[in-house]
Design a protein around this motif. Structure first.
Motif, PDB file in Angstrom:
ATOM      1  N   PHE A 178      37.245  46.393  42.278  1.00  0.00           N
ATOM      2  CA  PHE A 178      37.189  45.041  42.935  1.00  0.00           C
ATOM      3  C   PHE A 178      37.834  44.915  43.735  1.00  0.00           C
ATOM      4  N   PRO A 179      37.457  43.428  44.569  1.00  0.00           N
ATOM      5  CA  PRO A 179      38.493  42.920  45.889  1.00  0.00           C
ATOM      6  C   PRO A 179      39.667  42.047  45.687  1.00  0.00           C
ATOM      7  N   LYS A 225      49.668  47.065  38.366  1.00  0.00           N
ATOM      8  CA  LYS A 225      49.363  47.532  39.767  1.00  0.00           C
ATOM      9  C   LYS A 225      47.851  46.938  39.761  1.00  0.00           C
ATOM     10  N   SER A 226      46.787  47.614  39.204  1.00  0.00           N
ATOM     11  CA  SER A 226      46.227  47.492  39.687  1.00  0.00           C
ATOM     12  C   SER A 226      44.927  46.301  39.217  1.00  0.00           C
ATOM     13  N   LEU A 283      43.624  40.193  40.511  1.00  0.00           N
ATOM     14  CA  LEU A 283      43.548  38.377  39.424  1.00  0.00           C
ATOM     15  C   LEU A 283      43.909  37.615  40.845  1.00  0.00           C
ATOM     16  N   LYS A 284      43.923  36.456  40.413  1.00  0.00           N
ATOM     17  CA  LYS A 284      43.890  35.768  42.147  1.00  0.00           C
ATOM     18  C   LYS A 284      45.325  34.780  41.694  1.00  0.00           C
TER      19      LYS A 284
END
Length: 250
Positions: free
Chosen positions: A128-129, A153-154, A159-160
């Protein structure tokens, strides 16, 4: 030791790192059909309360986007979908195709046909971006991940800003007497239940072992901080049988 001969734990066994994902997949392929029933039996239904507490601590609101990692048969996804409403969305994901299929079928049977997407993905390499989700939740899945730091970390990356991660996982039981009782239950009764109900004693022995190998409350908190999360904290439930960790991307 080179990358090709690095090992990691699979329960109490040491296995090549590249083999762990396959071994974990075989466990969940085996137990998928009885997964929900065994969860109810193993916890006397208390896992449903743990999950609702995790929902409350997530602070998920109407209209938000949620990633449910290692979501299995969809318990948390159903709770999040109700919370985010028609203007939000939830991605139910799992690395195991059999579990994901059962989760999708279960949600459809329960009438959850919109606002949910499905993805077979590896928690260490989320496709995901950056800055996609308001909340990432992983319930009873992190202990099965080979490289937990990479997964954390991913999760933070997708997350925003202002988003939060929720990790609901078995943890270190508090109290010497309770630990002895829990060990007896874990290593004697749990495999027996697995043999009688799920016809798979070995997978539930692995479950007990994997819980003991998972980082305890303070260690996981430090791992989350090392992955870049801030305001990290944890909440013990049922005397530490499980803990909910929460961290923020600020």
């Amino acid at each position: 030791m080179t990358d090709t001969d690095s090992t990691t734990h699979f329960g109490f066994r040491q296995v090549p790192e590249g083999e762990k994902a396959r071994l974990v997949r075989s466990v969940f392929d085996s137990v998928a059909g009885k997964y929900d029933l065994m969860n109810d039996l193993m916890s006397l239904g208390i896992h449903r309360i743990w999950k609702r507490i995790a929902l409350q601590l997530s602070h998920v609101r109407y209209g938000e986007q949620v990633l449910d990692l290692a979501g299995g048969t969809g318990d948390m996804t159903a709770l999040f979908r109700e919370r985010v409403g028609d203007r939000g969305g939830v991605v139910l994901s799992d690395i195991n195709a059999e579990m994901l299929t059962r989760g999708r079928d279960r949600l459809i049977d329960e009438g959850v046909t919109s606002g949910v997407a499905f993805a077979q993905i590896d928690a260490e390499k989320l496709p995901f971006p950056d800055n996609t989700f308001d909340c990432v939740c992983i319930a009873f899945g992190l202990r099965n991940v080979t490289h937990k730091e990479e997964a954390l970390k991913s999760m933070r990356r997708v997350l925003k800003p202002g988003g939060r991660v929720i990790v609901l996982e078995f943890s270190e039981v508090q109290g010497a007497l309770l630990k002895k009782t829990y060990d007896l239950y874990s290593f004697k009764l749990l495999p027996l239940m697995g043999r009688l109900v799920a016809k798979d004693e070995d997978s539930y022995r692995y479950l007990a072992e994997s819980i003991r190998m998972h980082p305890n409350q303070e260690t996981l908190k430090q791992m989350m901080q090392g992955a870049g999360f801030e305001r990290c904290e944890y909440f013990n439930l049922t005397h530490g049988v499980v803990a909910i960790h929460r961290g923020y991307k600020l």
